[in-house]
Design a protein around this motif. Structure first.
Motif, mmCIF file in Angstrom:
data_model
loop_
_atom_site.group_PDB
_atom_site.id
_atom_site.type_symbol
_atom_site.label_atom_id
_atom_site.label_comp_id
_atom_site.label_asym_id
_atom_site.label_seq_id
_atom_site.Cartn_x
_atom_site.Cartn_y
_atom_site.Cartn_z
ATOM 1 N N TRP A 324 71.981 90.215 37.883
ATOM 2 C CA TRP A 324 72.665 89.669 36.713
ATOM 3 C C TRP A 324 72.803 90.673 35.579
ATOM 4 O O TRP A 324 73.761 90.627 34.826
ATOM 5 N N ASN A 325 71.827 91.573 35.450
ATOM 6 C CA ASN A 325 71.946 92.496 34.319
ATOM 7 C C ASN A 325 72.056 93.937 34.783
ATOM 8 O O ASN A 325 71.670 94.858 34.083
ATOM 9 N N LYS A 420 73.601 103.943 29.783
ATOM 10 C CA LYS A 420 72.267 104.431 30.107
ATOM 11 C C LYS A 420 71.793 103.851 31.436
ATOM 12 O O LYS A 420 71.236 104.540 32.276
ATOM 13 N N TYR B 77 61.678 92.554 28.927
ATOM 14 C CA TYR B 77 63.087 92.940 28.842
ATOM 15 C C TYR B 77 63.361 93.444 27.430
ATOM 16 O O TYR B 77 62.682 93.047 26.479
ATOM 17 N N ARG B 209 72.711 92.239 25.383
ATOM 18 C CA ARG B 209 72.560 92.835 26.709
ATOM 19 C C ARG B 209 71.093 92.943 27.032
ATOM 20 O O ARG B 209 70.319 93.523 26.266
ATOM 21 N N PHE B 210 70.690 92.373 28.170
ATOM 22 C CA PHE B 210 69.300 92.440 28.606
ATOM 23 C C PHE B 210 69.114 93.626 29.538
ATOM 24 O O PHE B 210 69.946 93.868 30.401
ATOM 25 N N THR B 211 68.012 94.310 29.368
ATOM 26 C CA THR B 211 67.668 95.393 30.283
ATOM 27 C C THR B 211 66.174 95.301 30.560
ATOM 28 O O THR B 211 65.400 94.982 29.661
ATOM 29 N N ARG B 212 65.794 95.579 31.780
ATOM 30 C CA ARG B 212 64.365 95.590 32.073
ATOM 31 C C ARG B 212 63.698 96.711 31.273
ATOM 32 O O ARG B 212 64.237 97.800 31.156
ATOM 33 N N GLN B 344 64.353 102.039 23.563
ATOM 34 C CA GLN B 344 65.257 101.938 24.721
ATOM 35 C C GLN B 344 66.670 101.507 24.328
ATOM 36 O O GLN B 344 67.635 101.928 24.954
#
Lengths: 786, 346
Positions: A324-325, A420, B77, B209-212, B344
């Motif tokens: 999903w991301n 990124k 996240y 926007r989600f990021t791990r 990040q």
């Protein structure tokens, strides 16, 4: 459910939208009227318009007259399929076709009495239908006639909205059979784009909506409502009705499509998530009608209107396979889920107030073309996810004309994360392949080209990822990002960009070097264009005085940097002429900056570029060098009149000196053969030159003996004097010399010629034909502006 | 309708505004760019940090809620600033999110807003979960499945929990306009599929926007040092470091457990400057541990990679999972995680 479908296929076989196929079908099945027969009957002056007029008149007033109806109906069909019907004819025919069963049987009695062997009914007969075979037969025939009439409603131009409204009211009022209704709606769907207005039809929305109850035609009604629905039609009670209907019929694609349209208008009332794979939500539109319309338009020699286009299709299908991301997924533009009213309100959003506030907004899902944007520009909302604009040209246009900082900030946050995440050599995550990342970069680059401007986040990404870049992955795309760095202070950019770029540049292949130089040329061009635009805007906007100086400094520093890179690269690559061309490309633009881009700056290329280009064995490079020198001269001469340069003339003295040195060197080499003499730049101790054992070394770099031009001089002699036994290059003198110069021009060495004309003292051109070229003197530029 | 919400048209001069017009004054956007530019290529972090302290604001947090957050494993996240998020609409968001989840779970069936389902979604703020007053309030989302039995004492079961927070997020906050809410750290506990759906909804609704968030070995060593330095009344668990040896076919993990009091004693020996921790101290601390290990087992840990740190304060894994064990240093742990998250997203 399937009955109307099965019945209809008898009349309207679904075939491909191909005019040719349609024609063939027409002949094979006899489905369409036979034109040949018609032609045979009326060979003498046949006037289509009159015939149609007569036929329609007849059909309309058939109650009184009678007799030759079949022939008239045939006439109408023929003309309709051939050249289409005028708006008023469509009106008439629709009216007749849908005027209930009460009139038609009467009409029928007259129409084809002999064909079916019918007896005349009493005048009041049809009102009480008796179940006898003749009546049934009569009814069926009436249906057939109606169908034929509806089928041939092919517009030559447009369909008047009033006709549709009238027809629809007749449909509601009279007892039309289901077949007729279905056919009417199918016709409406197919011809929707040709109806000249939609406002009145839209005011009957409720009536259209009520037809949903008839299950047999619900898929056509949904399709039609999908085309007709506007935001103000979406009401809570209709949503509820649709949901009731959904619970009855289940997941039907046509209903899903309508529901998702409702969702896009009022996300606060209803929500639905569509299965990702489906592409078609409605049955194929009646292609035979579309084909007919196309043929009619073609025949009438008008450009065909755009066919009815369903917007749902791919708009909702995402590649859901990915996480999903995960990076590099750009969603389609969708309207904001949470509307502004809800933001301002506290709590309950589905209140009546919101519903009645009549907020007009154009759903982004339906925005596809620039003209749609122009028509609705006041009502366009920004998408819920700003990144989706990258895929939509009209939205990029829209962004270009709104001033809202948050728009760019939203885009920027998203893009920097996405870059990124996706960047394959930074290895933040492994979700994306290089191929995907390349495609993603391509989308960003095309958006940048569209806006003629780089995104700040892609600039930052460039600076951050450059030290880690291997110089190979996504090279083309990545270097294109480089050419969109905004014009800023070069001293700021330099440590971020040049350090890593230089290292990579020197350590990689010649092809890499060339592509870097190419990108730097693009960068320079973009900067020059920006500057030119700013200058032209200057009159309208107040601009602080120091900004041109920043631009000037940055541009000149960039040129110095590229000059430095080029000098070293030429040495590393042993003066490769392939590389040299990329370098000369760059400096060709530099030489013309003043005149082409209105930049009060002339920067001369470094010696490290000039001399390798002068001593090259590549005639094209030499020719380009001469051309660049010629452009420098033109620009320098023109810039003398510039006030800013006049102020800065001390700085410019150096430029003139450099230029003069190059002109002298060039003339020394090619014309006067004095380049190795004392006090000249290429001076070499004569003793050393003696050791090379080259005879007449002094002349070894002139127009005849220069390694780049030697083939020309030899060819010149071979072509001019083919019978000479001995080739003597030194024989090219006097008259031959002038012929030789002409010969060089014939060989397309224009740069050489232009340089010669501008930089050599040819005041005595008449006498020069007889003098030796050595007598010419270089025409240098005056070292100080006038 | 608020007029400021409507994008302004500028037909007057007909020239499109530039993205970053360096002719106009310093906008907040440029400041953001400038701050980004200052940073060197990926990976530079401050070389000294404060020892985690408990914030005075923490007293405002409901102790029950704190207890709920402790001893759970959270997946980390990062989240870019949310556009037009409003704390006054939490109730409405819960309705919208609930219907979205319902629609996603029964794909293809439309769902009416406000319909009732066998689960509910609640939004609630975690007041006090912040470092300074400028930090936006943290909030918690829970998916609760309603029990099938109608009896009242049957308890509802929490299926999924996620919370957003920002502790000492000044460096991010100062560059962001008012339309945005900065809660750069998101912690989730529950099925990944639910996280995906809720994340998708947030991304769609607030354009974020989600990021791990993964934690590098470098930052893990900082955590080891910072958490060892905390003064604990009693230690719940041993201090344990996990090192991963890259070898095929499977990687080999070396677990290194130390008595927490010994670790603290070692730290006190290394630590010099009061209230602050420096990079040198962190390096020295880890080096000491490694050389001790080498002396006993002849294994050079510096050639391997630190993947997990667990102390009595918290435990963190390199793939972005954390468990907070001690309520006293909750804010301190979150402050460091917020810092990593901001790093990040910038």
């Amino acid at each position: 459910m399937s009955t109307p479908e099965a019945d209809l296929s008898l009349f309207i076989p679904i075939i491909q939208t191909n005019p040719l196929a349609w024609k063939m079908r027409q002949n094979a099945s006899g489905f369409a009227p036979l034109n040949q027969k018609y032609g045979q009957n009326d060979k003498e002056e046949y006037n289509e318009g009159d015939a149609l007029h007569r036929a329609l008149e007849h059909i309309r007033t058939v109650k009184e007259k009678g007799a030759v109806e079949e022939r008239h109906l045939q006439t109408v069909e023929d003309i309709a399929w051939k050249s289409g019907l005028a708006p008023e004819d469509i009106d008439t025919l629709l009216d007749v076709a849908l005027s209930g069963p009460f009139d038609l049987p009467i009409l029928l009695q007259y129409l084809i009495p002999t064909a079916f062997g019918l007896v005349q009914h009493p005048a009041d007969g049809p009102t009480q239908w008796v179940p006898n075979p003749t009546a049934d037969h009569c009814w069926a025939t009436a249906e057939a006639v109606k169908t034929r009439m509806l089928k041939c409603l092919i517009p030559a131009t447009l369909i008047p909205e009033s006709a549709v409204v009238r027809a629809f009211s007749r449909l509601c009022a009279s007892n039309c059979s289901n077949n007729t209704k279905v056919l009417f709606f199918r016709w409406l769907i197919a011809m929707f784009d040709f109806i000249d207005g939609k406002e009145e039809m839209n005011s009957l929305y409720g009536f259209f909506f009520s037809f949903l109850q008839e299950e047999t035609m619900s898929c056509y009604i949904c399709n039609f409502l999908y085309l007709l629905t506007k935001r103000e039609n979406v009401k809570p009670f209709r949503v509820r009705k649709l949901l009731e209907f959904q619970s009855k019929v289940g997941m039907q694609p046509y209903l899903q499509a309508l529901l998702s349209l409702y969702r896009s208008f009022c996300p606060d009332l209803i929500t639905i998530s569509l299965p990702p794979k489906r592409k078609f939500y409605f049955k194929t539109t009646d292609s035979i009608w579309q084909a007919a319309v196309c043929i009619v338009k073609e025949r009438n020699q008008k450009s065909p209107l755009p066919s009815v286009k369903l917007t749902i299709g791919t708009a909702y299908s995402h590649p859901q396979k990915k996480k999903w991301n995960s990076g590099c997924v750009i969603p389609m533009p969708t309207s904001s889920h949470v509307s502004k009213e809800e933001q301002d309100e506290e709590g309950d959003s589905s209140s009546l107030e919101v519903m009645l506030s009549g907020q007009k907004s154009f759903p982004l899902e339906q925005l596809h073309t620039f003209s749609q944007l122009l028509d609705n520009i006041q009502d366009v909302e920004l998408p819920s996810q700003m990144c989706s604009v990258l895929k939509s040209a009209p939205l990029l246009h829209y962004l270009n004309c709104i001033q809202d900082e948050t728009v760019w900030l939203r885009l920027s946050y998203w893009m920097s994360q996405e870059l990124k995440e996706g960047c394959t050599w930074c290895k933040v995550s492994n979700y994306t392949s290089e191929e995907e990342f390349r495609k993603f970069l391509d989308i960003i680059i095309s958006a940048q080209c569209f806006l003629q401007e780089g995104f700040p986040s892609s600039e930052v990404f460039l600076y951050k990822s450059l030290p880690l870049w291997d110089g190979i992955s996504c090279r083309t795309e990545y270097l294109q990002l480089l050419s969109w760095i905004p014009l800023g202070n070069f001293s700021e950019i330099k440590p971020l960009l040049c350090d890593s770029l230089t290292q990579l540049f020197f350590t990689s292949s010649i092809y890499h070097k060339c592509s870097v130089l190419y990108s730097l040329k693009q960068l320079l061009e973009n900067w020059l264009l920006w500057h030119a635009m700013k200058v032209s805007m200057k009159s309208t906007l107040s601009i602080s005085a120091d900004t041109p100086m920043i631009a000037l400094n940055s541009v000149s520093e960039l040129i110095y940097y590229v000059g430095w890179l080029s000098t070293i690269a030429l040495r590393l690559e042993k003066n490769s002429s392939f590389l040299l061309h990329f370098i000369l490309d760059f400096f060709e633009m530099v030489s013309d900056m003043y005149l082409n881009y209105n930049l009060p700056l002339v920067v001369i290329f470094p010696r490290g570029v000039f001399y390798p280009a002068l001593l090259t064995s590549d005639s094209i490079a030499l020719n380009r060098l001469c051309y660049i020198m010629y452009r420098y001269r033109v620009n320098l001469t023109a810039s003398k009149e510039n006030a800013l340069i006049y102020q800065e003339r001390l700085k410019f003295n150096k430029t003139y000196q450099e230029f003069n040195e190059y002109v002298t060197a060039l003339v020394d080499c090619l014309w006067t053969s004095t380049s190795f003499e004392k006090d000249h730049y290429l001076y070499i101790d004569p003793q050393i030159l003696e050791k090379t054992k080259i005879r007449e070394y002094k002349k070894s770099l002139n127009l005849i003996n220069h390694p780049a031009l030697l083939p020309y001089s030899i060819n010149f002699l071979l072509q001019g004097w083919p019978n000479e036994k001995e080739l003597s290059l030194s024989s090219i003198q006097k008259k031959k010399w002038n012929w030789y110069l002409d010969y060089l021009l014939l060989e397309e060495l224009h740069g050489l010629h232009l340089f010669m004309e501008s930089s050599l003292d040819i005041a005595d051109s008449a006498s020069s034909a007889h003098t030796h070229p050595a007598h010419k003197t270089p025409k240098t530029c005056m070292s100080e502006p006038v | 309708m608020d007029s400021s919400n409507v994008p302004e048209f500028t037909p007057k001069h007909g020239v499109p505004p530039r993205l970053r017009d360096y002719f106009t004054g310093a906008s907040s956007f440029q400041r953001q760019l400038a701050s980004v530019r200052k940073q060197t290529p990926f990976g530079q972090t401050p070389s000294r940090r404060k020892i985690p302290q408990c914030s005075p604001l923490q007293e405002n947090i409901d102790p029950q809620k704190i207890a709920f957050l402790l001893h759970k494993q959270w997946t980390l996240y990062t989240l870019t600033p949310m556009y037009r998020f409003s704390y006054t609409n939490l109730k409405q968001y819960s309705t919208l999110l609930k219907c979205f989840l319902a629609a996603e779970k029964q794909k293809g069936l439309a769902v009416e807003m406000g319909e009732d389902f066998n689960f509910k979604v609640t939004f609630s703020t975690l007041s006090g979960m912040k470092g300074t007053h400028r930090d936006p309030a943290a909030f918690l989302i829970q998916i609760v499945s309603k029990s099938q039995q109608s009896s009242k004492n049957a308890e509802d079961k929490v299926v999924w929990t996620g919370w957003f927070c920002c502790v000492y997020g000044d460096s991010l906050l100062e560059n962001v306009p008012d339309d945005f809410t900065c809660l750069p750290l998101f912690l989730a506990n529950g099925a990944e599929s639910n996280t995906a759906l809720i994340g998708t909804w947030f991304q769609k609704t607030f354009d974020c926007r989600f990021t791990r968030l993964t934690i590098s070995a470098f930052n893990l060593s900082w955590m080891a040092a910072m958490w060892t330095s905390c003064n604990m009344e009693h230690y719940g668990t041993a201090t344990e470091l996990l090192w991963s040896v890259p070898c095929s076919p499977q990687s080999l993990d070396i677990s290194y457990a130390i008595n927490p009091e010994d670790a603290k004693a070692l730290w006190d020996g290394v630590h010099q400057t009061p209230e602050e921790i420096t990079q040198e101290e962190v390096d020295l601390f880890i080096d000491c541990l490694c050389s001790h290990f080498h002396r006993h087992f002849k294994i050079n840990l510096s050639a391997t990679r630190l993947v997990c740190v667990s102390t009595s304060v918290a435990s963190a894994h390199t793939d972005g999972k954390i468990k907070i064990l001690c309520s006293k240093y909750l804010i301190g742990v979150l402050a460091f995680l917020t810092e990593l998250a901001i790093f990040q997203i910038e």
